[in-house]
Scaffold this motif. Structure first.
Motif, PDB file in Angstrom:
ATOM      1  N   THR A  75       0.924  -1.206  -0.165  1.00 59.98           N
ATOM      2  CA  THR A  75       0.088  -0.038   0.123  1.00 59.98           C
ATOM      3  C   THR A  75       0.930   1.153   0.220  1.00 59.98           C
ATOM      4  O   THR A  75       1.923   1.134   0.308  1.00 59.98           O
ATOM      5  CB  THR A  75      -0.750   0.169   1.175  1.00 59.98           C
ATOM      6  N   SER A  76       0.396   2.260  -0.374  1.00 66.13           N
ATOM      7  CA  SER A  76       1.129   3.642  -0.408  1.00 66.13           C
ATOM      8  C   SER A  76       0.286   4.745  -0.559  1.00 66.13           C
ATOM      9  O   SER A  76      -1.018   4.817  -0.995  1.00 66.13           O
ATOM     10  CB  SER A  76       1.981   3.583  -1.713  1.00 66.13           C
ATOM     11  N   PHE A  77       0.792   5.848  -0.050  1.00 65.97           N
ATOM     12  CA  PHE A  77       0.053   7.151  -0.175  1.00 65.97           C
ATOM     13  C   PHE A  77       0.726   8.173  -0.492  1.00 65.97           C
ATOM     14  O   PHE A  77       2.120   8.285  -0.313  1.00 65.97           O
ATOM     15  CB  PHE A  77      -0.342   7.739   1.497  1.00 65.97           C
ATOM     16  N   LEU A  78       0.146   8.980  -1.491  1.00 65.56           N
ATOM     17  CA  LEU A  78       0.793   9.996  -2.308  1.00 65.56           C
ATOM     18  C   LEU A  78       0.117  11.467  -1.730  1.00 65.56           C
ATOM     19  O   LEU A  78      -0.922  11.622  -1.754  1.00 65.56           O
ATOM     20  CB  LEU A  78       0.694   9.892  -3.779  1.00 65.56           C
ATOM     21  N   LEU A  79       1.195  12.478  -1.277  1.00 63.76           N
ATOM     22  CA  LEU A  79       0.750  13.644  -0.623  1.00 63.76           C
ATOM     23  C   LEU A  79       1.454  14.707  -1.273  1.00 63.76           C
ATOM     24  O   LEU A  79       2.688  14.686  -1.433  1.00 63.76           O
ATOM     25  CB  LEU A  79       0.915  13.613   0.555  1.00 63.76           C
ATOM     26  N   THR A  80       0.890  15.709  -2.411  1.00 63.81           N
ATOM     27  CA  THR A  80       1.242  16.402  -3.279  1.00 63.81           C
ATOM     28  C   THR A  80       1.305  17.838  -2.579  1.00 63.81           C
ATOM     29  O   THR A  80       1.631  18.940  -3.477  1.00 63.81           O
ATOM     30  CB  THR A  80       0.678  16.306  -4.527  1.00 63.81           C
ATOM     31  N   GLY A  81       0.869  18.329  -1.357  1.00 69.52           N
ATOM     32  CA  GLY A  81       0.809  19.641  -0.798  1.00 69.52           C
ATOM     33  C   GLY A  81      -0.001  20.378  -1.634  1.00 69.52           C
ATOM     34  O   GLY A  81      -1.352  20.076  -2.011  1.00 69.52           O
ATOM     35  N   ASP A  82       0.195  21.616  -2.182  1.00 64.34           N
ATOM     36  CA  ASP A  82      -0.460  22.441  -3.133  1.00 64.34           C
ATOM     37  C   ASP A  82       0.021  22.348  -4.540  1.00 64.34           C
ATOM     38  O   ASP A  82      -0.168  23.431  -5.342  1.00 64.34           O
ATOM     39  CB  ASP A  82      -0.415  24.005  -2.661  1.00 64.34           C
ATOM     40  N   ALA A  83       0.687  21.384  -4.984  1.00 65.91           N
ATOM     41  CA  ALA A  83       1.339  21.479  -6.312  1.00 65.91           C
ATOM     42  C   ALA A  83       0.341  21.579  -7.341  1.00 65.91           C
ATOM     43  O   ALA A  83      -1.072  20.798  -7.180  1.00 65.91           O
ATOM     44  CB  ALA A  83       1.949  19.790  -6.755  1.00 65.91           C
ATOM     45  N   GLU A  84       0.466  22.369  -8.327  1.00 64.42           N
ATOM     46  CA  GLU A  84      -0.503  22.510  -9.522  1.00 64.42           C
ATOM     47  C   GLU A  84       0.068  22.139 -10.694  1.00 64.42           C
ATOM     48  O   GLU A  84       0.895  21.073 -10.876  1.00 64.42           O
ATOM     49  CB  GLU A  84      -0.744  24.023  -9.444  1.00 64.42           C
ATOM     50  N   ASP A  85      -0.464  22.607 -11.784  1.00 65.98           N
ATOM     51  CA  ASP A  85      -0.239  22.165 -13.003  1.00 65.98           C
ATOM     52  C   ASP A  85       1.084  21.846 -13.413  1.00 65.98           C
ATOM     53  O   ASP A  85       1.438  20.819 -14.019  1.00 65.98           O
ATOM     54  CB  ASP A  85      -0.698  23.417 -14.302  1.00 65.98           C
ATOM     55  N   ASP A  86       2.156  22.933 -13.245  1.00 68.31           N
ATOM     56  CA  ASP A  86       3.730  22.687 -13.573  1.00 68.31           C
ATOM     57  C   ASP A  86       4.384  21.414 -12.829  1.00 68.31           C
ATOM     58  O   ASP A  86       5.011  20.846 -13.529  1.00 68.31           O
ATOM     59  CB  ASP A  86       4.305  23.843 -13.376  1.00 68.31           C
ATOM     60  N   GLN A  87       4.154  21.600 -11.465  1.00 66.29           N
ATOM     61  CA  GLN A  87       4.691  20.420 -10.633  1.00 66.29           C
ATOM     62  C   GLN A  87       3.875  18.982 -11.067  1.00 66.29           C
ATOM     63  O   GLN A  87       4.712  18.170 -11.054  1.00 66.29           O
ATOM     64  CB  GLN A  87       4.490  20.528  -9.142  1.00 66.29           C
ATOM     65  N   GLU A  88       2.760  19.065 -11.068  1.00 62.15           N
ATOM     66  CA  GLU A  88       2.076  17.860 -11.447  1.00 62.15           C
ATOM     67  C   GLU A  88       2.549  17.290 -12.937  1.00 62.15           C
ATOM     68  O   GLU A  88       3.014  15.983 -13.039  1.00 62.15           O
ATOM     69  CB  GLU A  88       0.662  17.867 -11.778  1.00 62.15           C
ATOM     70  N   ALA A  89       2.803  18.155 -13.859  1.00 60.41           N
ATOM     71  CA  ALA A  89       3.335  17.898 -15.138  1.00 60.41           C
ATOM     72  C   ALA A  89       4.748  17.291 -14.756  1.00 60.41           C
ATOM     73  O   ALA A  89       5.216  16.075 -15.331  1.00 60.41           O
ATOM     74  CB  ALA A  89       3.115  18.787 -16.009  1.00 60.41           C
ATOM     75  N   TYR A  90       5.504  17.822 -14.178  1.00 65.72           N
ATOM     76  CA  TYR A  90       6.896  17.591 -13.839  1.00 65.72           C
ATOM     77  C   TYR A  90       7.053  15.961 -13.221  1.00 65.72           C
ATOM     78  O   TYR A  90       7.708  15.167 -13.651  1.00 65.72           O
ATOM     79  CB  TYR A  90       7.580  18.368 -12.719  1.00 65.72           C
ATOM     80  N   LEU A  91       6.165  15.707 -12.307  1.00 65.54           N
ATOM     81  CA  LEU A  91       5.895  14.588 -11.653  1.00 65.54           C
ATOM     82  C   LEU A  91       5.733  13.396 -12.705  1.00 65.54           C
ATOM     83  O   LEU A  91       6.418  12.226 -12.709  1.00 65.54           O
ATOM     84  CB  LEU A  91       5.085  14.472 -10.570  1.00 65.54           C
TER      85      LEU A  91
END
Length: 471
Positions: free
Chosen positions: A205-221
């Motif tokens: 199992t795993s949990f992903l926490l992205t803070g307030d990441a928006e378009d640019d950081q999500e695209a980077y990920l």
């Protein structure tokens, strides 16, 4: 333990001073080379031992997440909104007998994420067992909330690490990967787009926490990690803003559920219709702190038990039909669903006694719960206990059975332990020598909340055979 780079720290301190922060640079910032965490492409699945709890605290138009590892080690990610000055978060931690924060993670330095930092640091450094270390992405904010946070760090000499992608946070029993922010920063050093992103893995199992990441950081990920982002649970970015939790991210993560933290009457319209539609289109259930209240996810390494304070719709397009839960409201969380292996069952289990006779779980009763020990609970752990009674006519083989609290902390009965007909056994929270009538959890801190909790007993197959809630 992650160690920050000297050049990065120097730049970080300069930024803080230019931002007008009071006092000198934060105390005890390491300047050694960092210890990189393994890439998601090479990381082996963590061998599950015990349970991991992830608490999404209902803090209104804000966010705070508590993680408790198998050994009781703790991580607190963000501390709520500046308008309540950490009150909701601190009260929650106190209700759950959290007496130390081993890792305080600041996803980014907006005031709705660090609102309780100063209060939490001051309390744990003066009235509890301290803060182990703080992890900060290193981009300053020109707010009084941020200044108070840094003042508290300096006053108490808490270790503060600038934290970037590839750094490692050592958390026993939980594989903790830092996937953001990258170096150099994204989007002109914007705070949201350079949030600390964590992937926490326990067993399968795993949990992903992205803070307030928006378009640019999500695209980077997505571009860098692709389906290596897959996780059992995703916390929606930026409180459910339309600029976060993109379709591409959802397709990469493929979560079994999404948790959203925002106010019921959010002035920003969070969660937005666009995000809810994306979830609905992919048949992803949504749990919203505004209607489900506190949300506690408990991983046993094979699956995740989903527990919420209030029952509410999980269809993303229907979540606003739920009744609001006021932030800071206390209440017992109840299991609503399970993600992954072994579906939830509440049927009465059949048990076999050591004499070979078949009985039912009805014969195991909870005879007494003493949650409020005399004096300081932390200093008198064995005055906190639960008494179990076998009211049947046959002995009960309890080998491998478990007892757990609302937060998922679990005790397992010893192999070959049998409770005789008409006999009782007392399970003490602290340490001692087991006998036929006395068993010891071995916990170093209180288990049962004085203000209310639920005692859940499961058989060796994981079926619930007895559950009792007290207020």
């Amino acid at each position: 333990m992650f160690k920050s780079r000297g050049l990065s720290i120097l730049l970080f301190v300069v930024v803080l001073l230019l931002a007008g922060c009071s006092g000198s640079a934060p105390a005890d910032i390491s300047t050694a080379d960092p210890t990189p965490s393994p890439s998601p492409t090479t990381t082996d699945t963590t061998t599950a031992n015990g349970t991991v709890q992830v608490h999404y605290i209902n803090v209104g138009q804000s966010v705070s997440t508590l993680v408790v590892g198998p050994t009781g080690e703790t991580m607190l990610i963000d501390t709520g909104h500046f308008t309540d000055d950490g009150e909701y978060v601190l009260q929650y931690l106190q209700r759950h007998d959290i007496d130390r924060i081993d890792h305080l993670v600041v996803s980014h330095n907006d005031a709705d994420h660090i609102g309780g930092n100063a209060v939490i640091i001051n309390y744990y450094e003066t009235e509890a067992n301290g803060i182990g270390a703080i992890y900060d992405p290193g981009i300053a904010a020109s707010t009084q909330t941020y200044e108070r946070y840094l003042d508290a760090v300096e006053e108490h000499g808490v270790t503060l690490y600038e934290t970037r992608e590839g750094d490692s946070i050592q958390f026993e029993g939980v594989d903790t990967q830092v996937l953001g922010p990258p170096e150099p920063y994204l989007d002109n050093d914007g705070r949201n787009e350079n949030s600390i992103v964590l992937k926490l893995t326990h067993g399968e199992t795993s949990f992903l926490l992205t803070g307030d990441a928006e378009d640019d950081q999500e695209a980077y990920l997505v571009d860098k990690y692709g389906n290596q982002l897959q996780a059992t649970v995703l916390k929606a970015g930026h409180h459910g803003s339309s600029s976060s939790t993109s379709g591409d991210l959802l397709d990469a993560v493929q979560p079994g559920a999404v948790v959203i933290s925002s106010a019921y009457d959010s002035q920003y319209g969070h969660p937005t219709d666009e995000v809810l539609q994306r979830l609905h289109d992919r048949s992803i259930p949504a749990y919203w702190t505004a209607t489900h209240g506190d949300i506690v996810l408990v991983s046993d390494g094979a699956g995740v038990s989903v527990r919420t304070q209030q029952a509410a719709p999980t269809d993303p397009l229907a979540i606003r039909d739920g009744e609001p839960v006021e932030p800071g409201t206390s209440g017992t969380v109840v299991e609503r669903d399970r993600l992954g292996a072994t579906p939830v069952t509440t049927q009465t289990a059949t048990i076999v006694t050591d004499g070979g006779t078949t009985g039912t779980a009805d014969s195991l009763q909870i005879a007494d719960i003493n949650a409020d020990a005399e004096g300081d609970d932390r200093e008198n752990l064995n005055d906190e206990y639960v008494v179990f009674e076998n009211t049947g006519e046959e002995s009960l083989d309890l080998s491998g059975w478990t007892v757990e609290d609302d937060a998922g902390r679990t005790y397992t009965f010893p192999d070959s332990y049998t409770l005789g007909a008409g006999e009782t056994v007392t399970l003490y929270t602290g340490s001692g020598t087991d006998s036929d009538t006395d068993l010891y959890w071995g916990s170093g801190s209180p288990i049962w909340n004085n203000g209310g909790d639920t005692v859940t007993v499961r058989n060796s197959d994981g079926d619930i055979v007895r559950q009792e809630t007290y207020e």
